[in-house]
Design an enzyme around this catalytic site. Sequence first.
Site, mmCIF file in Angstrom:
data_model
loop_
_atom_site.group_PDB
_atom_site.id
_atom_site.type_symbol
_atom_site.label_atom_id
_atom_site.label_comp_id
_atom_site.label_asym_id
_atom_site.label_seq_id
_atom_site.Cartn_x
_atom_site.Cartn_y
_atom_site.Cartn_z
ATOM 1 C CG ASP A 344 -6.628 -7.519 -6.351
ATOM 2 O OD1 ASP A 344 -6.047 -6.459 -5.700
ATOM 3 O OD2 ASP A 344 -7.815 -7.637 -6.275
ATOM 4 C CB VAL A 401 -6.078 -4.239 0.452
ATOM 5 C CG1 VAL A 401 -5.885 -5.671 0.329
ATOM 6 C CG2 VAL A 401 -6.427 -4.207 2.074
ATOM 7 C CB VAL A 402 -9.261 -0.343 -0.566
ATOM 8 C CG1 VAL A 402 -9.952 -1.285 0.479
ATOM 9 C CG2 VAL A 402 -9.796 1.066 -0.391
ATOM 10 C CE LYS A 408 -4.660 -0.170 4.236
ATOM 11 N NZ LYS A 408 -3.406 -0.837 3.141
ATOM 12 C CB SER A 430 -0.547 7.035 3.602
ATOM 13 O OG SER A 430 -1.987 7.081 3.234
ATOM 14 C CG HIS A 451 3.842 4.955 4.077
ATOM 15 N ND1 HIS A 451 4.066 6.263 4.652
ATOM 16 C CD2 HIS A 451 3.133 5.227 3.070
ATOM 17 C CE1 HIS A 451 3.343 7.141 3.674
ATOM 18 N NE2 HIS A 451 2.666 6.305 2.860
ATOM 19 C CG ASN A 454 2.006 6.052 -6.134
ATOM 20 O OD1 ASN A 454 2.548 5.331 -7.075
ATOM 21 N ND2 ASN A 454 0.765 6.392 -6.617
ATOM 22 C CG ASN A 501 1.415 11.259 4.995
ATOM 23 O OD1 ASN A 501 1.689 11.912 4.012
ATOM 24 N ND2 ASN A 501 0.873 9.827 4.827
#
Length: 723
Positions: A344, A401-402, A408, A430, A451, A454, A501
């Site tokens: 990171d 990452v975010v 990405k 996601s 994917h 959580n 999703n």
Amino acid sequence: MIYQAKTLQVKQLANGIAELSFCAPASVNKLDLHTLESLDKALDALAADSSVKGLLLSSDKEAFIVGADITEFLGLFAKPEAELDEWLQFANRIFNKLEDLPFPTLSALKGHTLGGGCECVLATDFRIGDATTSIGLPETKLGIMPGFGGTVRLPRLIGADSAMEIITQGKACRAEEALKVGLLDAIVDSDKLIDSAITTLTQAIEEKLDWQKRRQQKTSALTLSKLEAMMSFTMAKGMVAQVAGKHYPAPMTSVVTIEEAARLPRDAALDIERKHFIKLAKSTEAQALVGIFLNDQYIKGLAKQSAKAASQDTQHAAVLGAGIMGGGIAYQSALKGVPVLMKDIAPHSLELGMTEAAKLLNKQLERGKIDGFKMAGILASITPSLHYAGIDQADVIVEAVVENPKVKAAVLSEVEGLVDAETILTSNTSTIPINLLAKSLKRPQNFCGMHFFNPVHRMPLVEIIRGEHTSEDTINRVVAYAAKMGKSPIVVNDCPGFFVNRVLFPYFAGFSLLMRDGANFTEIDKVMERQFGWPMGPAYLLDVVGIDTAHHAQAVMAEGFPTRMAKSGREAIDALYEAKKFGQKNGSGFYQYTVDKKGKPKKAFSDDVLAILAPVCGAPQNFDPQTLIERTMIPMINEVVLCLEEGIIASAQEADMALVYGLGFPPFRGGVFRYLDTIGIANYVAMAEKYADLGALYQVPQLLKNMAQQGTSFYSAQQASAL
């Protein structure tokens, strides 16, 4: 040799002892129909041999018997009740025959002795095991109960309370616990198991051990006074009702069976067990839960095929992006033996990632799953770093990452330049299309989506997303790595939202439409949780996902599927998002959240939210529970079917497991395709067409219309193969 068959053999040992050894050609022993028939003949041969003075049951495998052959269950359960009754009577006669042999019997156990295997050894007079022994009756987890005498013999052997605990929880006891409750008579070293068994059996033959008294105890009524029985069964029913609930009838039926049979001798008690077993076997819950077991085996089989076909195994991994999610992925990889570099750009994120891994390992330590030495070793195999040094050692890299496509893409492009041509890159995303991210790469064939859900350590599903350029070897290697991590990988083709999703947001859309029409969100949650069986209703789930996250994902889905998923105006999610009520994460969404003494979020309803929702909700209106279920579930069901129709997901089995493992779809319903088979596809089509005027989400897919006309079902092949 006294008797020999494909899956078992009986040979004469010294001093009148015969050994019946289970030795199936497969990797494990199962009590399938063929083995039961062979056991029946073997027992006849033993009873006819006057030289036999004692019988030893053993296994040539690491596990004694893993249970009945569950692949036969759906076929058997589909038979008329009279035929099912005949099968159970046949099995009961065999185990009674074993229990009634005119000499002492002993089982020498190692590894798993489960289900029908446990019921088999309960019919012997003695049981000894080694430290690897695990013995129990897991049938209630499949929506059924023991049917080969387990509810009769176990309470008479170890007492009603201990037996009900094991049976209702579907529990397997480790060796020490089995010894403590009386399931095992002794635990010995593995290399001394057979010698110890022969010594014990010899003592029984010489009448130094009273095997006949033990046998009498198992074949007589339970020794409980009326008061003891009332207290025992009332308490058990109360506990089971609290834990299992109304959607899982097997545990309660097991208690009722033991209670009804308590004052009866063995044969009459077996009649009671058989009656209740048949009732459960014919239930939709049993069909669904056995189906989940078979589907899980199917997923595992696909993962094994991928591991076999993969060009190389994953020995080292890397995670880009630490924090809670990155730390969870790193922990899971390290826990299962794959060292991982966690990279990171922010020191505090690395610290958070390592703290998350340490916290999860501490929980394992507290539960006795690992010791301090192993914990230290696992933590040491996670290397936190602010730099890319060592990244070239990774076989698979998980970018986490975010959730921003530009960030990405930049990270993936950067790391691709630092690794060799064989390294696999994956993105934990996601909502961002894999084909879009692949555009930034020179080797898109080495890239796919991975994917995770959580919290990573709890959620079994990993969606593996195939892009249009992804090679088959990349898919095989990533599936094999996910399976190595202890996950259930399911391959899907790239599309907005992938599979999970994509099918979740139509469900939320159905919920929003209900609110628009005046339904109360707390009432919807109550019905979807208590009656349909979801762990969380849609409002509560949105709060847990995060209203901001859902708002963003909803926009992605609307762009990807404008015909079905475009919004017709402001909705409840928009109203809460604009009011900065993001759900559990900031203490307020549909519900208010506080933290309890254990640090867990606790939800409560507050009238304050009604003013925020009022502009997007119609005049309050009461809907009956069935309407609430139909209006929320039809959009999801239709979208799941479209995903199969379009080839986004390969099979009904994989779709149903993704729903159960990724969304918490009620296991007793088995997934969308099992649910459709249960209610009948023609019935579903007729039901859904009542709501056609609600819009595109409620239009029945052509596949279902065709199947309704043809009278076919999704799982007919699975049931037919079991017949």
